[in-house]
Design an enzyme around this catalytic site. Sequence first.
Site, PDB file in Angstrom:
ATOM      1  N   GLY A 115       6.566  -3.851   3.345  1.00 53.42           N
ATOM      2  CA  GLY A 115       7.604  -3.530   2.365  1.00 53.42           C
ATOM      3  C   GLY A 115       8.814  -2.865   2.985  1.00 53.42           C
ATOM      4  O   GLY A 115       9.956  -3.186   2.653  1.00 53.42           O
ATOM      5  N   ARG A 139      -4.207  -6.355   8.729  1.00 53.43           N
ATOM      6  CA  ARG A 139      -3.003  -5.926   8.011  1.00 53.43           C
ATOM      7  C   ARG A 139      -1.742  -6.385   8.744  1.00 53.43           C
ATOM      8  O   ARG A 139      -0.728  -6.692   8.117  1.00 53.43           O
ATOM      9  CB  ARG A 139      -3.013  -4.402   7.840  1.00 53.43           C
ATOM     10  CG  ARG A 139      -3.969  -3.931   6.763  1.00 53.43           C
ATOM     11  CD  ARG A 139      -4.159  -2.419   6.791  1.00 53.43           C
ATOM     12  NE  ARG A 139      -2.906  -1.690   6.687  1.00 53.43           N
ATOM     13  CZ  ARG A 139      -2.266  -1.421   5.565  1.00 53.43           C
ATOM     14  NH1 ARG A 139      -2.775  -1.844   4.407  1.00 53.43           N
ATOM     15  NH2 ARG A 139      -1.140  -0.732   5.561  1.00 53.43           N
ATOM     16  N   CYS A 232       3.027   9.293   0.999  1.00 50.85           N
ATOM     17  CA  CYS A 232       2.882   9.161  -0.458  1.00 50.85           C
ATOM     18  C   CYS A 232       1.850  10.176  -0.946  1.00 50.85           C
ATOM     19  O   CYS A 232       0.965   9.855  -1.734  1.00 50.85           O
ATOM     20  CB  CYS A 232       2.509   7.734  -0.854  1.00 50.85           C
ATOM     21  SG  CYS A 232       1.006   7.102  -0.095  1.00 50.85           S
TER      22      CYS A 232
END
Length: 449
Positions: A115, A139, A232
């Site tokens: 992202g 990933r 986060c």
Amino acid sequence: MQLPQKYLESMKDLLGEEETNRYIESFGQERLYGLRVNTEKISVEDFLKISPFELKPVPWIPNGFYYEGNVTPSKHPYYFAGLYYLQEPSAMTPAYVLDVNEGERVLDLCAAPGGKSTELGAKLKHTGLLVSNDISASRAKALLKNIEVFGIGNVIVTCEYPQKLENSFEEYFDKILVDAPCSGEGMFRKDSKLIKAWESNGPEYFAPIQKNILDSAANMLKPGGKILYSTCTFSRLEDEDNIRDFLDNHPDFFLEKIYDYEGFVRAFGMEEAIRLFPHHLDGEGHFVALLRRNGVLQENNMPRDIDISKLPAVVQDFLREFDYENLPGPIHIINDKIYSQCDCNTDLKGLRILRNGLLLGELKKDRFEPSQALAMYIKPENYSTVVNLSPDDINTIKYLKGETIEIEEASLRGNSKNVLIAVDNFSLGWGKLNGLTIKNKYLPGWRLM
């Protein structure tokens, strides 16, 4: 949703009881969905003219938008054309705050699923170099696909521990993004499964890992360069405490103040950094700090010397179908695969590299098969033979599903065997032209299911 008592106590210590109650109340709100426009392929203004979705701007991200949860942008042809990335609104913040400019060398150190790398690559606009790294091989493969969908070619995708990268990239990068692995407290509202993971591995587990990653990033940053550190999570241990520890151990670094927005909360005892809370803005939880190293940035030399004279004739013939001089760098043949590699002026030996530059295609006996990545890199107006479809044309869906299609002559421009399929003049992939029949060459792993 049942939040762990230990976590609730830590939030009360952080925010106080009254504000913690406001935070807990935010769990009753509907989940937010975000879409970020790929400004390398289309301007925000032009995307809004063709958007099939009802969008609402993310106020602090110029190319970010909210969309309603009852639509599926991941099924629309524009998604397959790489016109946008689906991303939680707060998670758009780090790559936006890191002010990447054309021609720079940029590292995304913990990059999967892509992202933030896709935004960094869009900012570079086919110039400079993006190195996208993730320690997980599975990933990193997803990361590579998202980068290719976005049409980014000036990239090296690696799968390494940060300490291993230091050997090849000492004081190399202008900008580094460290979106560090963390305990995920800021995403509990979005994904309740993260609560169980937090109970197994909380802030005490992640903080030392984050410190080591930051130390590696510092060693790879040029004097005058910037590191964007984000998590986060809400834990001071992973956020402010890590930054203070870093500054204590790296006196040649200082914090730069991040811009103001009415929904941002200044970090605790650290006015330059910001926190994003779901009870203060329409997004999930994040911490963002921008570090700068003393010194003056030196310009990069990133040559694009591209000589096709020694390539097989079938490859030369294909490359002349478009403006090949705008490829990322020198062209090499490796096991019958053709790459335009980034001339990065450093030794990459010993690194696990999933991709260096742009995969152009593959030699198969006496023919050349162009790659899906190249299709996404090329703009239809710069290629000789194009079939341009509309989003609601049945052939568009048939093509994305891997089926042979029959086209009308009006949709075809040119007569090369390798035809670029596009939707509204944005590339989707390749086909083989035979009259008005197109044999489908869309990459099987990317097809619409």
